[in-house]
Scaffold this motif. Structure first.
Motif, PDB file in Angstrom:
ATOM      1  N   ALA A 146       0.837  -1.210   0.000  1.00  0.00           N
ATOM      2  CA  ALA A 146       0.000   0.000   0.000  1.00  0.00           C
ATOM      3  C   ALA A 146       0.863   1.248   0.000  1.00  0.00           C
ATOM      4  O   ALA A 146       0.574   2.227  -0.695  1.00  0.00           O
ATOM      5  CB  ALA A 146      -0.916  -0.024   1.222  1.00  0.00           C
ATOM      6  N   LEU A 147       1.944   1.187   0.750  1.00  0.00           N
ATOM      7  CA  LEU A 147       2.854   2.344   0.840  1.00  0.00           C
ATOM      8  C   LEU A 147       3.506   2.624  -0.516  1.00  0.00           C
ATOM      9  O   LEU A 147       3.579   3.781  -0.960  1.00  0.00           O
ATOM     10  CB  LEU A 147       3.923   2.064   1.889  1.00  0.00           C
ATOM     11  N   VAL A 148       3.949   1.542  -1.169  1.00  0.00           N
ATOM     12  CA  VAL A 148       4.590   1.700  -2.478  1.00  0.00           C
ATOM     13  C   VAL A 148       3.580   2.249  -3.493  1.00  0.00           C
ATOM     14  O   VAL A 148       3.894   3.146  -4.288  1.00  0.00           O
ATOM     15  CB  VAL A 148       5.167   0.345  -2.949  1.00  0.00           C
ATOM     16  N   ALA A 149       2.348   1.725  -3.430  1.00  0.00           N
ATOM     17  CA  ALA A 149       1.308   2.197  -4.351  1.00  0.00           C
ATOM     18  C   ALA A 149       1.035   3.681  -4.140  1.00  0.00           C
ATOM     19  O   ALA A 149       0.916   4.460  -5.091  1.00  0.00           O
ATOM     20  CB  ALA A 149       0.033   1.396  -4.140  1.00  0.00           C
ATOM     21  N   LEU A 150       0.982   4.067  -2.889  1.00  0.00           N
ATOM     22  CA  LEU A 150       0.767   5.479  -2.571  1.00  0.00           C
ATOM     23  C   LEU A 150       1.898   6.339  -3.104  1.00  0.00           C
ATOM     24  O   LEU A 150       1.687   7.418  -3.653  1.00  0.00           O
ATOM     25  CB  LEU A 150       0.654   5.657  -1.053  1.00  0.00           C
ATOM     26  N   LEU A 151       3.118   5.837  -2.948  1.00  0.00           N
ATOM     27  CA  LEU A 151       4.300   6.571  -3.401  1.00  0.00           C
ATOM     28  C   LEU A 151       4.270   6.756  -4.917  1.00  0.00           C
ATOM     29  O   LEU A 151       4.519   7.857  -5.431  1.00  0.00           O
ATOM     30  CB  LEU A 151       5.556   5.813  -2.978  1.00  0.00           C
ATOM     31  N   VAL A 152       3.930   5.657  -5.623  1.00  0.00           N
ATOM     32  CA  VAL A 152       3.869   5.719  -7.090  1.00  0.00           C
ATOM     33  C   VAL A 152       2.783   6.694  -7.534  1.00  0.00           C
ATOM     34  O   VAL A 152       2.994   7.526  -8.426  1.00  0.00           O
ATOM     35  CB  VAL A 152       3.600   4.302  -7.664  1.00  0.00           C
ATOM     36  N   ALA A 153       1.629   6.618  -6.871  1.00  0.00           N
ATOM     37  CA  ALA A 153       0.533   7.528  -7.221  1.00  0.00           C
ATOM     38  C   ALA A 153       0.930   8.974  -6.980  1.00  0.00           C
ATOM     39  O   ALA A 153       0.664   9.859  -7.794  1.00  0.00           O
ATOM     40  CB  ALA A 153      -0.702   7.179  -6.389  1.00  0.00           C
ATOM     41  N   PHE A 154       1.610   9.190  -5.872  1.00  0.00           N
ATOM     42  CA  PHE A 154       2.044  10.548  -5.549  1.00  0.00           C
ATOM     43  C   PHE A 154       3.023  11.066  -6.604  1.00  0.00           C
ATOM     44  O   PHE A 154       2.921  12.204  -7.069  1.00  0.00           O
ATOM     45  CB  PHE A 154       2.686  10.560  -4.169  1.00  0.00           C
ATOM     46  N   LEU A 155       3.963  10.198  -6.999  1.00  0.00           N
ATOM     47  CA  LEU A 155       4.950  10.598  -8.007  1.00  0.00           C
ATOM     48  C   LEU A 155       4.266  10.909  -9.347  1.00  0.00           C
ATOM     49  O   LEU A 155       4.618  11.875 -10.018  1.00  0.00           O
ATOM     50  CB  LEU A 155       5.988   9.492  -8.184  1.00  0.00           C
ATOM     51  N   PHE A 156       3.277  10.062  -9.697  1.00  0.00           N
ATOM     52  CA  PHE A 156       2.560  10.261 -10.957  1.00  0.00           C
ATOM     53  C   PHE A 156       1.828  11.602 -10.950  1.00  0.00           C
ATOM     54  O   PHE A 156       1.912  12.394 -11.891  1.00  0.00           O
ATOM     55  CB  PHE A 156       1.573   9.103 -11.161  1.00  0.00           C
TER      56      PHE A 156
END
Lengths: 200, 186
Positions: free
Chosen positions: A63-73
């Protein structure tokens, strides 16, 4: 007084002489043994706790990685949106100069206020553009009308003077030079030979 | 004292490199004393035994720091004393004192004399409970006769002279109150 003291002493003696029940120590040891096994269990559970929590920890990491990727996008797309108007503005500024020098541009008569408004629109509009427009590398700026000062400058700078135009052409320059010499000789009545001697 | 021979309690203290404390020997040596300490407060055999079991469970929990305890006897008495006081707060004093007072009366006495003596002991217990806390605690600990004045001072966190003064005052107060009560009764 004696009765009171006697009663107190007898009562305190009763407290002092109290004896625990049979197998009291054995029961204590058994309970300690039980407590020890419980403590050992709790120690094992403490050791195994990370294993039990492993799925939860893994899902939390995902979940943390997904959040990070979404934030970067989101951050990247926002940055691109911010850069696009700046690029458009630069292109409009760069593109305005050659068009302003073009003779055709002088014909356009649009008030100055409208030009500023157009530039403002060009800054705000990119969000409303469709996909194809935003994907193009450079979007041509809309033709901008010239200001009054620009038009005056154009009139001063460009007169279509043949002499000035001839400077750029060597043959034309040579022809003009010959014509000028002939006109001079005709006017003063000097022959070419005489003219050469005078010069010497 | 019940025998603990043959008891195979594998104590975790043996696992440590530090000098091991023999908990079986400790139970043998101190359980009765701790029972009396707890009993002086609780006046109930079952409650006192439970309190002592709790003491040794605490010892088991703190087994790693046992080697740092300077005076094991006083340390254990203090634990038993505090646990007993905790237990007593959860009980009504009258609940325990009635049965204790009855237990002090001889079974061979006539019924009317036994009732009178039981009431007398109940009155003494009641007056003990009405004493100031410090005096009451000193009086109850002194009843054991196994504790020296420095040990009582250490358990109660007071100086030796304060313990002696409190004990003297407690006896005097108790005597006065009991005599006053008997005069009122006449």
């Amino acid at each position: 007084m004696r009765d009171a003291d006697k009663a107190i002493d007898k009562l305190l003696a009763g407290l002092r002489d109290a004896e625990p029940s049979a197998r009291f120590e054995q029961r204590i040891l058994e309970r300690m043994e039980a407590g020890q096994s419980v403590a050992a269990d709790s120690a094992w559970s403490r050791l195994l706790l990370p294993w039990r929590l492993r799925p939860a920890i893994a899902s939390a990491c995902v979940a943390l990685v997904a959040l990070l990727v979404a934030f970067l996008f989101v951050a990247t797309s926002t940055h691109q949106h911010r850069r696009a108007p700046a690029e458009l503005r630069d292109q409009s500024l760069i593109g305005a100069t050659p068009r302003a020098t073009a003779p055709a541009a002088t014909a356009q008569k649009v008030p100055t206020v409208n030009r500023q408004a157009a530039s403002r629109v060009s800054l705000r509009r990119p969000r409303a553009y469709n996909g194809e427009q935003t994907e193009t590398a450079s979007l041509p700026a809309p033709p901008l009308p010239l200001t009054e000062q620009e038009r005056l400058l154009l009139r001063l700078a460009h007169r279509h003077d043949p002499q000035n135009m001839a400077i750029l052409n060597r043959d034309e320059q040579a022809t003009q030079s010959v014509k000028a010499t002939e006109q001079f000789q005709q006017f003063f009545g000097i022959k070419p030979e005489e003219m050469r001697i005078e010069i010497e | 004292m019940a025998s603990t021979e043959g008891c195979s309690l594998a104590l975790p203290l043996m696992e440590d490199a530090r000098p091991a404390v023999d908990l079986v020997a400790m139970v043998d040596a101190y359980s009765t004393l701790l029972f009396r300490v707890a009993y002086s407060v609780l006046r109930s055999r079952n409650e006192a035994e439970d309190a002592v079991q709790d003491v040794f469970l605490r010892v088991l929990q703190h087994r790693r720091s046992l080697s740092t305890v300077r005076d094991m006897r006083v340390w254990l008495i203090r634990i038993a004393w505090n646990l007993a006081l905790d237990r007593k707060r959860r009980k009504r004093p009258d609940q325990l004192d009635e049965s204790f007072a009855r237990s002090l009366v001889s079974a061979t006495q006539p019924a009317d004399a036994a009732i009178e003596e039981t009431q007398r002991f109940a009155a003494v217990l009641r007056e003990i409970e009405r004493l100031p806390k410090a005096e009451r605690h000193v009086l109850l600990l002194s009843a054991l006769e196994e504790l020296t004045t420095p040990e009582m001072a250490s358990v109660l966190g007071r100086s030796e002279s304060a313990v002696r003064a409190l004990l003297s005052r407690a006896r005097a107060h108790l005597r006065e109150r009991l005599e006053g009560e008997s005069h009122e009764g006449c």
